[in-house]
Write a protein that holds these residues in place. Structure first.
Motif, PDB file in Angstrom:
ATOM      1  N   TYR A 170      13.586  13.451   4.772  1.00 37.02           N
ATOM      2  CA  TYR A 170      12.186  13.508   4.325  1.00 37.02           C
ATOM      3  C   TYR A 170      11.752  12.168   3.737  1.00 37.02           C
ATOM      4  N   ASN A 171      12.627  11.508   3.001  1.00 39.37           N
ATOM      5  CA  ASN A 171      12.303  10.174   2.475  1.00 39.37           C
ATOM      6  C   ASN A 171      11.946   9.217   3.594  1.00 39.37           C
ATOM      7  N   ALA A 172      12.733   9.233   4.649  1.00 35.15           N
ATOM      8  CA  ALA A 172      12.471   8.336   5.778  1.00 35.15           C
ATOM      9  C   ALA A 172      11.127   8.648   6.412  1.00 35.15           C
ATOM     10  N   ASN A 173      10.824   9.942   6.589  1.00 33.96           N
ATOM     11  CA  ASN A 173       9.546  10.316   7.182  1.00 33.96           C
ATOM     12  C   ASN A 173       8.368   9.955   6.286  1.00 33.96           C
ATOM     13  N   VAL A 174       8.546  10.103   4.982  1.00 37.03           N
ATOM     14  CA  VAL A 174       7.492   9.712   4.039  1.00 37.03           C
ATOM     15  C   VAL A 174       7.193   8.215   4.157  1.00 37.03           C
ATOM     16  N   LEU A 175       8.242   7.401   4.188  1.00 39.11           N
ATOM     17  CA  LEU A 175       8.037   5.956   4.299  1.00 39.11           C
ATOM     18  C   LEU A 175       7.361   5.591   5.619  1.00 39.11           C
ATOM     19  N   LEU A 176       7.755   6.238   6.691  1.00 40.48           N
ATOM     20  CA  LEU A 176       7.115   5.971   7.981  1.00 40.48           C
ATOM     21  C   LEU A 176       5.647   6.373   7.962  1.00 40.48           C
ATOM     22  N   ALA A 177       5.341   7.551   7.412  1.00 41.57           N
ATOM     23  CA  ALA A 177       3.954   7.998   7.338  1.00 41.57           C
ATOM     24  C   ALA A 177       3.114   7.063   6.476  1.00 41.57           C
ATOM     25  N   GLN A 217       4.785  20.779   3.423  1.00 42.63           N
ATOM     26  CA  GLN A 217       5.699  19.682   3.712  1.00 42.63           C
ATOM     27  C   GLN A 217       5.160  18.807   4.849  1.00 42.63           C
ATOM     28  N   ILE A 218       4.637  19.438   5.881  1.00 35.75           N
ATOM     29  CA  ILE A 218       4.079  18.697   7.008  1.00 35.75           C
ATOM     30  C   ILE A 218       2.740  18.071   6.641  1.00 35.75           C
ATOM     31  N   GLN A 219       1.916  18.816   5.912  1.00 36.07           N
ATOM     32  CA  GLN A 219       0.598  18.320   5.541  1.00 36.07           C
ATOM     33  C   GLN A 219       0.704  17.090   4.636  1.00 36.07           C
ATOM     34  N   LEU A 220       1.743  17.029   3.816  1.00 35.28           N
ATOM     35  CA  LEU A 220       1.954  15.845   2.983  1.00 35.28           C
ATOM     36  C   LEU A 220       2.181  14.605   3.844  1.00 35.28           C
ATOM     37  N   LEU A 221       2.984  14.743   4.879  1.00 32.08           N
ATOM     38  CA  LEU A 221       3.227  13.608   5.771  1.00 32.08           C
ATOM     39  C   LEU A 221       1.940  13.189   6.474  1.00 32.08           C
ATOM     40  N   ASP A 222       1.178  14.163   6.945  1.00 30.33           N
ATOM     41  CA  ASP A 222      -0.100  13.839   7.592  1.00 30.33           C
ATOM     42  C   ASP A 222      -1.023  13.106   6.628  1.00 30.33           C
ATOM     43  N   GLY A 223      -1.080  13.594   5.389  1.00 31.68           N
ATOM     44  CA  GLY A 223      -1.962  12.965   4.410  1.00 31.68           C
ATOM     45  C   GLY A 223      -1.560  11.543   4.083  1.00 31.68           C
ATOM     46  N   LEU A 224      -0.262  11.305   3.967  1.00 33.76           N
ATOM     47  CA  LEU A 224       0.205   9.944   3.689  1.00 33.76           C
ATOM     48  C   LEU A 224      -0.214   8.979   4.783  1.00 33.76           C
ATOM     49  N   GLN A 225      -0.230   9.456   6.008  1.00 33.31           N
ATOM     50  CA  GLN A 225      -0.631   8.609   7.120  1.00 33.31           C
ATOM     51  C   GLN A 225      -2.146   8.460   7.218  1.00 33.31           C
ATOM     52  N   LEU A 226      -2.895   9.528   6.943  1.00 34.12           N
ATOM     53  CA  LEU A 226      -4.300   9.581   7.349  1.00 34.12           C
ATOM     54  C   LEU A 226      -5.321   9.478   6.224  1.00 34.12           C
ATOM     55  N   LEU A 227      -4.898   9.627   4.970  1.00 31.68           N
ATOM     56  CA  LEU A 227      -5.884   9.579   3.884  1.00 31.68           C
ATOM     57  C   LEU A 227      -6.653   8.271   3.923  1.00 31.68           C
ATOM     58  N   ASP A 228      -7.965   8.356   3.743  1.00 30.60           N
ATOM     59  CA  ASP A 228      -8.787   7.147   3.807  1.00 30.60           C
ATOM     60  C   ASP A 228      -9.188   6.667   2.419  1.00 30.60           C
ATOM     61  N   ARG A 229      -9.720   5.468   2.399  1.00 26.69           N
ATOM     62  CA  ARG A 229     -10.071   4.801   1.146  1.00 26.69           C
ATOM     63  C   ARG A 229     -11.063   5.614   0.326  1.00 26.69           C
TER      64      ARG A 229
END
Length: 280
Positions: A39-46, A255-267
């Motif tokens: 999960y750490n690796a996926n978080v960093l990638l996202a 868990q999945i939505q957190l990864l999506d948010g890390l990638q997609l959240l806007d300013r």
């Protein structure tokens, strides 16, 4: 670059650090625990960073020689990993790259406490992030713990965090309902985003430490870098939980939505949601 004064921190400036991680994709070397590694690796990638999870002591110094940050997490300790952490820490110090320590379960066992003491004596730390019980234990105060769970509030550990920052020179972050970020210069910022469900997803806390490594790789002021990482995770987690609960989902979906948010959240969403207070 000089350290950021507390009065100059804004939501906009913290977003600049998010953008810098995305633009620079820093390589973050994590010696972390088996439970959180994937999960750490996926978080960093996202997030936009680049993870490497090497832990063999035959290669950790070489890996720390090419990384932009090092993260040490003692969640699943064993003797070989302690040696690896010390070797990587010394290499990171020699290169001047940031080092983040996550003292998972500090205070739970005598072995864990000895390993932490040895690790902290082996080199300089840039930032230390843990829950209230962990920070209180590392600072030398008595604190009960339930495995890796905190038995104290983040507010209760504030004095311990300040003492630890003064003793080590590292930025100290206490995670909880409110996250507190302090340093030895007296700067203190608290963050009030997030959601209780984040504590029900394994690896989110460990991922916060990994994120601090990524932000410290691109932001030379470690206090601001730590604040930016925790701010971003808190906003993403809060937004993700609201979406999941609104759709009738549970923590598996979170868990999945957190990864999506890390990638997609806007300013704009980050700035609108962020709740923080600068105390000094």
């Amino acid at each position: 670059m000089s350290a950021t004064t507390a009065s100059t921190i804004t939501a906009e400036s913290l977003w600049d650090d998010v953008a810098a991680v995305r633009a620079n994709a820093p390589l973050v070397h994590s010696i972390t625990n088996f439970v959180a590694m994937n999960y750490n690796a996926n978080v960093l990638l996202a997030l936009g960073a680049s993870p490497v999870m090497a832990h063999a002591h035959e290669e950790v110094a070489e890996m720390a020689g090419i990384a932009q940050a090092l993260v040490l997490n003692i969640g699943t300790l064993e003797p070989d990993w302690i040696v690896s952490m010390q070797l990587a820490l010394k290499k990171a110090n020699a290169r001047g790259i940031p080092v983040v320590l996550d003292p998972v379960g500090a205070g739970a066992t005598a072995y864990r406490n000895r390993a932490l003491a040895e690790l902290m004596a082996a080199g300089r730390l840039t930032a230390i992030r843990g829950n209230a019980s962990e920070i209180m234990s590392v600072s030398g105060l008595s604190a009960s713990t339930r495995g890796v769970d905190s038995s104290a509030s983040s507010d209760a550990a504030l004095a311990a965090a300040r003492n630890l920052a003064a003793a080590t020179g590292a930025v100290v972050c206490v995670s909880g309902a409110d996250d507190h970020v302090v340093d030895h210069q007296g700067r203190w910022l608290s963050l009030s985003n997030g959601h209780p469900w984040m504590t029900k997803v394994t690896g989110v806390g460990c991922s916060a430490s990994a994120m601090i490594g990524a932000f410290a790789a691109v932001q030379p002021d470690p206090w601001r870098a730590t604040a930016a990482a925790m701010a971003y995770l808190g906003v993403v987690g809060e937004s993700a939980a609201e979406q999941v609960i609104g759709a009738g989902g549970g923590v598996g979906t979170l868990q999945i939505q957190l990864l999506d948010g890390l990638q997609l959240l806007d300013r704009a969403s980050f700035i609108a949601r962020l709740k923080f207070t600068v105390h000094g």
